[in-house]
Design a protein around this motif. Structure first.
Motif, PDB file in Angstrom:
ATOM      1  N   PRO A   1       0.991  -1.193   0.082  1.00 32.17           N
ATOM      2  CA  PRO A   1       0.187  -0.059  -0.074  1.00 32.17           C
ATOM      3  C   PRO A   1       0.821   1.245   0.099  1.00 32.17           C
ATOM      4  O   PRO A   1       1.871   1.376   0.814  1.00 32.17           O
ATOM      5  CB  PRO A   1      -0.976  -0.197   1.207  1.00 32.17           C
TER       6      PRO A   1
ATOM      7  N   LEU B   1       0.787   4.559   1.326  1.00 33.80           N
ATOM      8  CA  LEU B   1       0.107   5.635   2.370  1.00 33.80           C
ATOM      9  C   LEU B   1       0.539   7.138   2.466  1.00 33.80           C
ATOM     10  O   LEU B   1       1.349   7.354   2.234  1.00 33.80           O
ATOM     11  CB  LEU B   1       0.701   4.999   3.851  1.00 33.80           C
TER      12      LEU B   1
ATOM     13  N   LYS C   1      -2.632   8.287   7.276  1.00 35.03           N
ATOM     14  CA  LYS C   1      -2.002   6.949   6.652  1.00 35.03           C
ATOM     15  C   LYS C   1      -2.832   6.102   6.050  1.00 35.03           C
ATOM     16  O   LYS C   1      -2.812   4.871   6.224  1.00 35.03           O
ATOM     17  CB  LYS C   1      -1.165   6.336   7.346  1.00 35.03           C
ATOM     18  N   ARG C   2      -3.934   6.653   5.194  1.00 34.17           N
ATOM     19  CA  ARG C   2      -4.752   5.656   4.408  1.00 34.17           C
ATOM     20  C   ARG C   2      -4.082   5.251   2.910  1.00 34.17           C
ATOM     21  O   ARG C   2      -3.078   6.071   2.482  1.00 34.17           O
ATOM     22  CB  ARG C   2      -6.022   6.441   3.852  1.00 34.17           C
ATOM     23  N   ALA C   3      -4.387   4.299   2.490  1.00 31.28           N
ATOM     24  CA  ALA C   3      -3.827   3.829   1.219  1.00 31.28           C
ATOM     25  C   ALA C   3      -4.387   4.363   0.093  1.00 31.28           C
ATOM     26  O   ALA C   3      -5.749   4.327  -0.126  1.00 31.28           O
ATOM     27  CB  ALA C   3      -4.244   2.357   1.031  1.00 31.28           C
TER      28      ALA C   3
ATOM     29  N   TYR D   1      -1.529   1.261  -4.687  1.00 31.91           N
ATOM     30  CA  TYR D   1      -0.878   0.134  -4.340  1.00 31.91           C
ATOM     31  C   TYR D   1       0.461  -0.056  -5.187  1.00 31.91           C
ATOM     32  O   TYR D   1       0.340   0.264  -6.713  1.00 31.91           O
ATOM     33  CB  TYR D   1      -1.460  -1.222  -4.356  1.00 31.91           C
TER      34      TYR D   1
END
Length: 676
Positions: free
Chosen positions: A364, A366, A371-373, A376
């Motif tokens: 992921p 971040l 720290k959200r994805a 990828y």
């Protein structure tokens, strides 16, 4: 008549020690003609890079003022120039490409700033005109989107791109002599072919002379006009390229050729050069190569050979070439018996030990405070293969294609997001905690860099014993010590090595220690991650022989990750070719290497340099670098670089087509019959 642009005569470089002067270069002499490529060849520690640094007067502090002889460049003795005048010479008349571009480029300056720095120093260009010239140089160096790259930093570029930036910087002063120190050592074969062809093209356009330093005989065959072989601070052989490859004369040169792995040497042991390059802090009474030479006799240990000039411009430093001594030389010893490794003493069936199905590893990306994805990295995206007991599967491809990630995911050092890894009938990615720890003794890894994979504060014996203690192997301390002694001797090291630290060993010896550590827990599978990439050809031969021998004795299976096709040809039973996280071709090594079907495999193999001077290579050019695994292209991942691309390639990923024991994923064959 050819014009000599650089003449090095009796060059000696030394440093002072408590025991007196220690010569690193001892009487090095050679000439480089305008427009030609002169190659210095030899193992690490022979003095090749020190020769280049001595010419450039860029020696470390301990060597300052400890240099003698002469280095005549276009009639000027560089060793007699004051430092102010030498600064004007560097970059303008003589430029250098260093071995490691990442450490040679300034990480806090943009690419453009580093090129324009040379232009400002050595030309009248400033401002917009300097920037325009920097763009032209990057374009000449083959860097795509040169205008955009100008404002990027080194860390934003791939290895091949960084090397092109180094070439652009070197060319900025329009030098008469370019020194290239191992310019392709860390590059994949496709990028290596591009860089070497670029250097040849630029040399022709600029009329430069080139002094190239390498230990790769394939690079020598492709680039050299003349070759000088160095050993322990001396030049031991010199010849034109064609003469050198037709009949190398010095025993050291001959053994370098014999140590090369190749498809034709499968099933037999590679020739090795025993020992290592000697330390130079000692007095040499005789030939420096004598302790490792298969032709040495008593006189070699007592008399230092003089330089002997031979016909056709050849030269040799060997008593065998000296008429005073050659008449007394004993007959050449008989060739050693061929040792076969492909017939293992360990009997193993054809059952699959490892089965990997649709393996996916996505990392992921971040972003933000939480720290959200945000996306990828599709490092491995649906890989499938199997390895039988006692067999070797080679995983090849360009850097960044996901080879090492596959190896770590198999060992459960990384967690797959999807797919199955079955080892001896057990699903490893279903194991956790103590169940997984108990299984770890059955599969081990040999890392690419042996030094960084060992604790520098632990002695070798403790490094090997660490896994044994963790897995409960040989709980009795006395038996464990005996086992460590046995393992060290098994990999060709003395048992007293266990009381020494990693920094006290050479690169090849450290790799042997890592092999002993892997064997300590008696595994069935070893993942070998580029275990010979940093080794000289003679040390590489020792490691390959050892791996084959251990496979025969213990029935080991190997997943061998590499970009060295000659190693694949010698060691592997099967080969899988990866591109951008997926396997594009897979099959028996003889079938894939002799008749590759996928356009990427064809390009990969065509870029491998050949030593045969009679074979005219046709290198299949690949435009640009592989796409980013963050945003892989729709359809076939290779279609952006493929010379055979057509409509279906851009729309969907091709299915696998079977040809006998091999498979290929390419629309060129999707309508082909299933049989070969």
């Amino acid at each position: 008549m050819s014009e000599i642009v650089l003449s090095v005569n009796e060059l000696r470089t030394w440093y002072d020690s408590a025991r007196g002067p220690v010569p690193v270069l001892d009487g090095v002499s050679f000439d480089v003609q305008r427009g030609e490529t002169f190659v210095l060849l030899g193992e690490s520690g022979c003095g090749k890079s020190m020769t280049a640094l001595s010419i450039m007067r860029l020696l470390p502090t301990q060597f300052q003022n400890n240099i003698s002889g002469s280095v005549n460049f276009d009639g000027i003795d560089l060793l007699r120039l004051p430092e102010v005048a030498m600064r004007r010479m560097r970059g303008r008349r003589i430029a250098m490409i260093f071995q490691e571009p990442m450490t040679s480029l300034n990480p806090v300056l943009t690419v453009g700033a580093q090129i324009m720095e040379v232009l400002v120093q050595h030309s009248s260009l400033r401002g917009a005109s300097a920037r325009a010239e920097a763009v032209r140089l990057l374009d000449a160096a083959g860097l795509p989107a040169a205008q955009q790259r100008l404002d990027e930093y080194p860390h934003q570029l791939s290895g091949g791109m960084k090397q092109r930036v180094m070439i652009a910087i070197a060319l900025a002063g329009k030098p008469d002599l370019l020194i290239a120190d191992e310019p392709t050592t860390a590059l994949d074969v496709t990028i290596q072919a591009q860089v070497l062809d670029l250097l040849k093209s630029l040399q022709k356009d600029f009329g430069m002379a080139m002094l190239m330093i390498t230990h790769d005989l394939g690079v020598v065959a492709q680039m050299a006009d003349h070759v000088a072989v160095m050993y322990a601070g001396e030049v031991v052989e010199q010849a034109a390229r064609a003469d050198f490859f037709k009949s190398p004369q010095h025993p050291y040169s001959q053994r370098l050729f014999e140590a090369l792995p190749a498809l034709g040497k499968r099933g037999r042991e590679l020739s090795v050069i025993p020992g290592t390059v000697p330390l130079l802090d000692q007095a040499f009474n005789g030939c420096r190569f004598a302790p490792r030479c298969h032709r040495a006799w008593e006189a070699c240990e007592q008399h230092a050979p003089a330089w002997v000039t031979l016909p056709a411009g050849r030269g040799l430093r060997c008593l065998l070439a000296d008429n005073t001594w050659s008449a007394h030389a004993p007959a050449a010893p008989p060739a050693p018996p061929v040792v076969v490794h492909d017939a293992p003493t360990h009997t193993s069936g054809d059952a699959d030990l490892l089965v990997v199905r649709e393996l996916k590893v996505h990392f992921p990306i971040l972003k933000g405070l939480l720290k959200r994805a945000a996306g990828y990295v599709y490092a491995v995206d649906g890989v499938s293969f199997s390895i039988a007991s006692g067999k070797t599967l080679a995983l090849v491809g360009e850097s960044g294609c996901g080879k090492t990630t596959v190896g770590k995911a198999i060992l459960q050092l990384l967690s797959p997001v999807q797919g199955q890894v079955n080892f001896a009938g057990i699903a490893l990615n279903g194991l956790r905690g103590e169940s997984l720890r108990k299984r770890r003794r059955e599969f081990q890894i040999i890392f690419q860099d042996p030094f960084s994979s060992m604790n520098p504060r632990m002695m070798v014996g403790d490094i090997i014993a660490e896994g044994m203690r963790a897995q409960g192997v040989e709980k009795d301390q006395q038996k464990r010590g005996a086992r460590i002694d046995q393992l060290l001797e098994h990999v060709g090291l003395r048992s007293d090595a266990k009381t020494r630290y990693p920094h006290e060993f050479s690169g090849g010896q450290r790799q042997r220690i890592c092999i002993a550590r892997a064997l300590a827990v008696e595994p069935k599978l070893i993942v070998c991650d580029e275990p010979t990439s940093a080794l000289d050809v003679s040390v590489q031969a020792q490691i390959l022989n050892l791996l084959k021998q251990l496979q025969g004795q213990h029935g080991l299976s190997y997943l061998f990750i590499t970009h060295n096709i000659s190693v694949v040809a010698y060691l592997a039973h099967e080969v899988a070719v990866m591109y951008l996280g997926r396997i594009v071709e897979h099959g028996p090594v003889e079938q894939i290497l002799s008749a590759p079907r996928h356009p990427y495999t064809q390009a990969l193999l065509s870029a491998v340099p050949t030593l045969d001077q009679d074979i005219k290579r046709v290198v299949l050019r690949l435009d640009g670098d592989p796409p980013s695994p963050i945003n892989p292209p729709q359809g076939c991942h290779f279609h952006l670089r493929c010379p055979h691309v057509h409509a279906p390639c851009r729309e969907r990923y091709p299915d696998a087509t079977t040809f006998g024991a091999s498979t290929v994923r390419c629309f060129l064959y999707n309508d082909a019959p299933a049989s070969a």
